[in-house]
Design a protein around this motif. Structure first.
Motif, PDB file in Angstrom:
ATOM      1  N   GLU A   1       7.189  17.724   8.269  1.00 45.71           N
ATOM      2  CA  GLU A   1       7.046  18.864   7.364  1.00 45.71           C
ATOM      3  C   GLU A   1       5.824  19.711   7.709  1.00 45.71           C
ATOM      4  OE1 GLU A   1       8.505  18.155   3.009  1.00 45.71           O
ATOM      5  OE2 GLU A   1       7.568  16.337   3.759  1.00 45.71           O
ATOM      6  N   SER A   2       4.816  19.062   8.296  1.00 46.40           N
ATOM      7  CA  SER A   2       3.583  19.801   8.566  1.00 46.40           C
ATOM      8  C   SER A   2       3.713  20.721   9.788  1.00 46.40           C
ATOM      9  CB  SER A   2       2.430  18.808   8.791  1.00 46.40           C
ATOM     10  OG  SER A   2       2.802  17.869   9.784  1.00 46.40           O
ATOM     11  N   SER A   3       4.716  20.461  10.654  1.00 43.06           N
ATOM     12  CA  SER A   3       4.854  21.335  11.815  1.00 43.06           C
ATOM     13  C   SER A   3       6.314  21.768  12.009  1.00 43.06           C
ATOM     14  CB  SER A   3       4.356  20.630  13.074  1.00 43.06           C
ATOM     15  OG  SER A   3       5.098  19.446  13.301  1.00 43.06           O
ATOM     16  N   PRO A   4       6.777  22.727  11.202  1.00 43.48           N
ATOM     17  CA  PRO A   4       8.152  23.199  11.350  1.00 43.48           C
ATOM     18  C   PRO A   4       8.324  23.880  12.705  1.00 43.48           C
ATOM     19  CG  PRO A   4       6.940  24.628   9.849  1.00 43.48           C
ATOM     20  CD  PRO A   4       6.052  23.485  10.182  1.00 43.48           C
ATOM     21  N   PRO A   5       9.539  23.837  13.262  1.00 48.64           N
ATOM     22  CA  PRO A   5       9.736  24.459  14.569  1.00 48.64           C
ATOM     23  C   PRO A   5       9.511  25.965  14.476  1.00 48.64           C
ATOM     24  CG  PRO A   5      11.826  23.836  13.570  1.00 48.64           C
ATOM     25  CD  PRO A   5      10.750  23.267  12.710  1.00 48.64           C
ATOM     26  N   PRO A   6       8.892  26.545  15.474  1.00 49.56           N
ATOM     27  CA  PRO A   6       8.533  27.960  15.419  1.00 49.56           C
ATOM     28  C   PRO A   6       9.726  28.875  15.168  1.00 49.56           C
ATOM     29  CG  PRO A   6       7.488  26.886  17.297  1.00 49.56           C
ATOM     30  CD  PRO A   6       8.416  25.895  16.698  1.00 49.56           C
TER      31      PRO A   6
ATOM     32  N   ALA B   1      24.160   9.899   4.137  1.00 52.96           N
ATOM     33  CA  ALA B   1      23.170   9.050   4.814  1.00 52.96           C
ATOM     34  C   ALA B   1      22.096   8.582   3.830  1.00 52.96           C
ATOM     35  CB  ALA B   1      22.544   9.804   5.974  1.00 52.96           C
ATOM     36  N   GLU B   2      21.636   9.507   2.985  1.00 55.94           N
ATOM     37  CA  GLU B   2      20.566   9.176   2.034  1.00 55.94           C
ATOM     38  C   GLU B   2      21.044   8.155   0.988  1.00 55.94           C
ATOM     39  OE1 GLU B   2      17.394   9.684   1.777  1.00 55.94           O
ATOM     40  OE2 GLU B   2      16.867   9.676  -0.343  1.00 55.94           O
TER      41      GLU B   2
ATOM     42  N   ARG C   1      15.310  16.000  -2.542  1.00 58.97           N
ATOM     43  CA  ARG C   1      14.355  16.516  -1.565  1.00 58.97           C
ATOM     44  C   ARG C   1      14.639  15.934  -0.165  1.00 58.97           C
ATOM     45  NH1 ARG C   1       9.304  18.858  -2.192  1.00 58.97           N
ATOM     46  NH2 ARG C   1       9.580  18.675  -4.433  1.00 58.97           N
ATOM     47  N   ALA C   2      14.885  14.610  -0.117  1.00 60.11           N
ATOM     48  CA  ALA C   2      15.152  13.975   1.182  1.00 60.11           C
ATOM     49  C   ALA C   2      16.483  14.457   1.760  1.00 60.11           C
ATOM     50  CB  ALA C   2      15.160  12.453   1.033  1.00 60.11           C
ATOM     51  N   ILE C   3      17.472  14.667   0.881  1.00 61.88           N
ATOM     52  CA  ILE C   3      18.774  15.169   1.342  1.00 61.88           C
ATOM     53  C   ILE C   3      18.596  16.568   1.939  1.00 61.88           C
ATOM     54  CG2 ILE C   3      21.043  15.995   0.553  1.00 61.88           C
ATOM     55  CD1 ILE C   3      20.903  13.607  -1.529  1.00 61.88           C
TER      56      ILE C   3
ATOM     57  N   VAL D   1      17.639  22.245   4.900  1.00 70.94           N
ATOM     58  CA  VAL D   1      17.812  23.364   3.963  1.00 70.94           C
ATOM     59  C   VAL D   1      16.769  23.244   2.855  1.00 70.94           C
ATOM     60  CG1 VAL D   1      20.307  23.478   4.367  1.00 70.94           C
ATOM     61  CG2 VAL D   1      19.418  22.151   2.426  1.00 70.94           C
ATOM     62  N   ASP D   2      16.665  24.298   2.055  1.00 68.70           N
ATOM     63  CA  ASP D   2      15.793  24.263   0.888  1.00 68.70           C
ATOM     64  C   ASP D   2      16.464  23.428  -0.211  1.00 68.70           C
ATOM     65  OD1 ASP D   2      13.314  25.962  -0.231  1.00 68.70           O
ATOM     66  OD2 ASP D   2      14.777  25.563  -1.840  1.00 68.70           O
TER      67      ASP D   2
END
Lengths: 206, 206
Positions: free
Chosen positions: B3-8, B35-36, B48-50, B56-57
Motif C-alpha cells: 500500500e505504501s508504494s502503489p505502481p506509478p 479467496a478472502e 478492505r482486503a477484498i 479497487v477502492d
C-alpha cells in the motif's frame, strides 16, 4: 469476580488448599475448556482463558492435559458423552430395528439443546480446524465406528457403518446447522421414519 | 504490491481509466472475495482486503454488492457454480437411475480439488457463522432444492429431496472434512455403489 479483586478467602489460604489445586480442579478445567472451545472455536481458544475459567494456574492445565490439542480432546470426550452409548444402542436388540434405534438415538441427541450445543461446538471446531478434526476423527473412529463395525458381521462393516453414520451426520447438518426448511422444522418422528430405512439398509450390508 | 508504494501507472491515469473502475472490476472483486472468504472465513474476512485483492477502492465493492453478506453471496454463487446443474442431472434421464446420477455428480464435485476447495470454504464459513449459513441456505433452497422438489412429483417432495441431499452432505463431511477412514480413502465407485440406492429410495418417496 474480576481479576483485579480476587475474593479475600483465596488470599488467606496456603497454596495447596487453593481452589486451583484442590479436588475437582481437573473437572473444572474440562468444564472451562468446553465453554472456551464452544465460544471461541479451536483456533481462538486459549489455555490462559481456560485456566482463568477454572480458577487455576495455566501450568496446572498443562500438567493435567498437556498441549492444547489434548485439552481439546478431553473437552470433546465430555461434550460427546451423550453419543457414546451409540454402539450399545445399535448392537443390543433385534437387528431388523437397529436402523431405527440408532437413527432415533443419534438424531435425538441433537433434538435436545442441552446435549446438542456441546456437540455442535465440537463439530464447528472440527470443520474449521484440521487439528480439531483429527481429535474428533480419532474419537469417532475408536469410540464409535470400530465398536459398531466389530459387532455388525457384514462385509466392509466399517465402511458401511461410516456410510450409515454419514446419513445421520448429513441430516444433523441440514436440520440443525444449515437449517434448511422444511427439514429444520419437520416433525421428529417423520424424519426418523424417512431416514431409518436407509440406515437399516446400510447396516444390513445392502 | 504494497500500500505504501502503489505502481506509478495508477497515479498517472485519470480515475475512470483506473483498473478499479475498468471493465472486469466486478469479476475481480468476486474472485478476490472468494479467496478472502476461503482463507479467513466469513467472520475474519474484510471488505478492505477484498478491495485490495481486486485492486479497487473499497467503495466500489459496496457499490457493486452492498454489505459484506451480499459480497459473500456473490462469492458463494461462483464457488457453488459446479454444483448448480444438479437439478438437471437429477431430473433429465430415467427415474430409476436418478439416485445414481445425482450421487455420482455431487460426490464427483468433491472428488476434484479444483471444484472441492471453493465449496469446502463456503461450507466452513456456513458451519462457523449464522449469517454465512443463511446465505448458503438460501442458495441451496432456491437454486437446488425447490427445482428438484418441483420435478419429483412425490409426496413431501421437498422434505424427501432434502433428506436425500443430507445423505450426500454427510458422506462429503466424513470423507472430505473429518476424513474418517476407511471412507476417506475408499474407491469412488464403491462409495457411489453403496450410497446411490439409499438416495434412490428417498427420491422414489420410499
Amino acid at each position: 469476580m474480576t481479576e483485579s479483586s480476587p475474593p479475600p478467602r483465596r488470599r488467606g489460604r496456603p497454596p495447596r488448599a487453593e481452589a486451583g489445586n484442590g479436588p475437582g480442579a481437573r473437572e473444572r478445567i474440562v468444564a472451562a475448556a468446553r465453554a472456551e472451545f464452544a465460544e471461541r472455536g479451536y483456533d481462538k481458544a486459549s489455555i490462559r482463558a481456560i485456566a482463568r475459567g477454572a480458577d487455576v494456574d495455566p501450568a496446572l492445565v498443562h500438567h493435567y492435559f498437556g498441549p492444547k490439542e489434548q485439552v481439546f480432546a478431553a473437552a470433546v470426550e465430555v461434550a460427546f458423552a451423550p453419543a457414546l452409548p451409540a454402539p450399545d444402542v445399535l448392537l443390543e436388540g433385534d437387528r431388523e430395528h437397529a436402523g431405527e434405534r440408532i437413527t432415533r438415538f443419534i438424531l435425538g441427541v441433537w433434538e435436545n439443546p442441552v446435549t446438542r450445543e456441546p456437540v455442535l461446538a465440537i463439530l464447528r471446531s472440527a470443520v474449521a480446524n484440521e487439528t480439531a478434526a483429527g481429535v474428533f476423527r480419532d474419537l469417532v473412529t475408536h469410540r464409535l465406528m470400530l465398536r459398531i463395525a466389530g459387532g455388525l458381521g457384514i462385509p466392509d462393516a466399517q465402511l458401511r457403518s461410516e456410510i450409515a453414520a454419514a446419513h445421520l451426520v448429513g441430516v444433523v447438518m441440514l436440520r440443525h446447522v444449515i437449517k434448511v426448511e422444511p427439514l429444520a422444522s419437520a416433525n421428529f418422528e417423520d424424519v426418523v421414519r424417512m431416514v431409518a430405512p436407509a440406515v437399516q439398509r446400510h447396516l444390513d450390508g445392502g
